[in-house]
Design an enzyme around this catalytic site. Sequence first.
Site, PDB file in Angstrom:
ATOM      1  N   ASP A 250      -7.879  -6.405  13.470  1.00 26.16           N
ATOM      2  CA  ASP A 250      -7.548  -7.743  13.966  1.00 26.16           C
ATOM      3  C   ASP A 250      -8.437  -8.139  15.134  1.00 26.16           C
ATOM      4  OD1 ASP A 250      -6.489  -5.779  15.580  1.00 26.16           O
ATOM      5  OD2 ASP A 250      -4.413  -6.434  15.384  1.00 26.16           O
TER       6      ASP A 250
ATOM      7  N   ASP B 120       0.817  -1.209   0.000  1.00 27.35           N
ATOM      8  CA  ASP B 120       0.000   0.000   0.000  1.00 27.35           C
ATOM      9  C   ASP B 120       0.855   1.265   0.000  1.00 27.35           C
ATOM     10  OD1 ASP B 120      -2.576  -0.758  -0.275  1.00 27.35           O
ATOM     11  OD2 ASP B 120      -3.226  -0.315   1.758  1.00 27.35           O
TER      12      ASP B 120
END
Length: 695
Positions: free
Chosen positions: A430, A277
């Site tokens: 997460d 990214d």
Amino acid sequence: MAPSFDWWAKGVHKGTPVVVKMDNPDWSMVELEGPSEDDFLIGNNPTDTRAKARSKNAKQLTWVLLLKAHRAAGYLTSVASTLASIGPAIRRRVASGRTDTESTSSFENKTVKTRFYNCIKVFLWLSLLLLGFEIAAYYKGWHFRASNLQLQYIFTAPFGVRDFFDWLYSNWVLIRVGFVAPPLQFLANVCIVLFLIQSLDRLILCLCCFWIRAKKIKPIPKEDAVADLETGENGFFPMVLVQIPMCNEREVYQHSIAAVCKLDWPKSKILIQVLDDSDDPMTQLLIEEEVHKWQQVGANIVYQHRVIRDGYKAGNLKSAMSCSYVKDYEFVAIFDADFQPTHDFLKRTIPHFKDNEDVGLVQARWSFVNKDENLLTRLQNINLSFHFEVEQQVNGVLINFFGFNGTAGVWRIKALEDSGGWLERTTVEDMDIAVRAHLQGWKFVFLNDVECQCELPESYEAYRKQQHRWHSGPMQLFRLCLPDVIHAKISFWKKFNMIFLFFLLRKLILPFYSFTLFCIILPMTMFIPEAELPAWVVCYVPALMSFLNILPAPKSFPFIVPYLLFENTMSVTKFNAMISGLFQLGNAYEWVVTKKSGRSSESDLMSLIEKDPKHQLRGSEPDLDEIKAEILQEQKARKKKHNRIYTKELALAFLLLTASARSLLSAQGIHFYFLLFQGISFLLVGLDLIGEQVM
């Protein structure tokens, strides 16, 4: 056949000198005489035996003491040099005038940050005013302590013998006794109760960890799964997708890609996705070149770059899972850019899934390549060792649930799909996927004996940003998932554990009472002595909790006092992050990549280019030599990093030091020492002297 103990009597062992080299170059090398052959002879005469034993023990003791003395001398010399460098560092920091308000990062909203800082400044100025007031009263004969405040003096002394100051101070005493002390004492009692509840939770976790270790309980995969991996029979090599999400992490990308490409798994059963990214073109080019290099040597690896970086890491992972070929894979292993799994990582994690269809996640623990780099990394190692050794291991064994750490874990792809996949709604994607998977009935396995190396933030600035994200994200998630937890079809105990223990107690209550009790209420009780904090709250219970926290990292015991003080110091950042996440204040939803050092990656790159020319691409592809030259040129032109002054921490340092001066008037020993050392801790952190020093 193993040699018997009589070998020591029969054999001849010649004494050899032992060379001891000091770490400090100012000390010379010292040669110590090692054990001689007489030390190993056992005679028939008991008197001679005892005499020789005493002589041997004396020599060994002398040897050990000399080694200890040399080591202690090295430590003292290093401490002296460190203390000598603090003064010049402080002068440079103050002269530069750079503060955290000038930081280019926007991970904290400036308006919210200013309001929080102004609140601390109000307490500081109020404490300075009260300190001057109390000192003047002290010298006029008002010698009061919290336990024996003699209010009768106020009512019995004739008004004529009292001047204006006595009248003013007596009215202040009446106001604080009647109106200020009761609410302050009530708030203190509430925080004490929360403190005790959280301490009890920590004690229970430690006791459970001791029980697990005593019983030698740990997840054990099926024997046939391990045998299949070793022999290759029955075809138990499931299709595994390995993902390495990264963003502008030029310092460490080589380490993670190389480690993952060396995983011991059939090439036809593994695919590595490098999910880049990065918005820096040079970093993109370097990472893509690294992927091409490993493709040329046979690794099954692909490079994937997003132009639009929606959703940060969660969006990156979500985009990768939408690829058409993902349907051919059963498991996905995730490693952040600074993680380096061992070659047998998959062989030690994948077997736990076989014949356990309800297992959705297998998580490995982290180990740190730079845990001894500076004081900041040592203190982080204590915290994270407790997190893995105690919190995650106990929760994994007892309830099969814990928060996914975002990396160094293997997911069953079906579990991800059943839970709704990756969502970009918080900065803790997460933890979000772990909570949703648990509500769907999936079980988690934590492997405490499988480690994956990574880096710790070495600068306070990087650590502070990381902690802000880690403590604002759970509060965002708590607001969003609370209705789902309440209506989930799981047992009442699991709902209670997730709402009260997992979210409220460990994510909200802990930073709340740490900051409120030790940074605000405690200094205020020095100026409002009618509200008291017992010595066991200030000293004994925190010391016990610090002792329990440090048990998983026994080599860190010398740092138990700095650890206790630093945890209270970090409560400012954690409290601010918790409030911003809970009430959606500021830029609570912005993701900031933790800065890595990658101190060996640059040299590795150069050595790779010079020693491994076969990996260089030819033709129209970019030349790595040119890339290296451009990198060096860019690094010279790049703006130099600087240490900063942190205003909130400095303001609290002066508040605590002012309160410690006030405590001397009422002779509160333990409170004085705690406030003094806690104030010094805030001062060191506020001047950015705790981590990496770049200026």
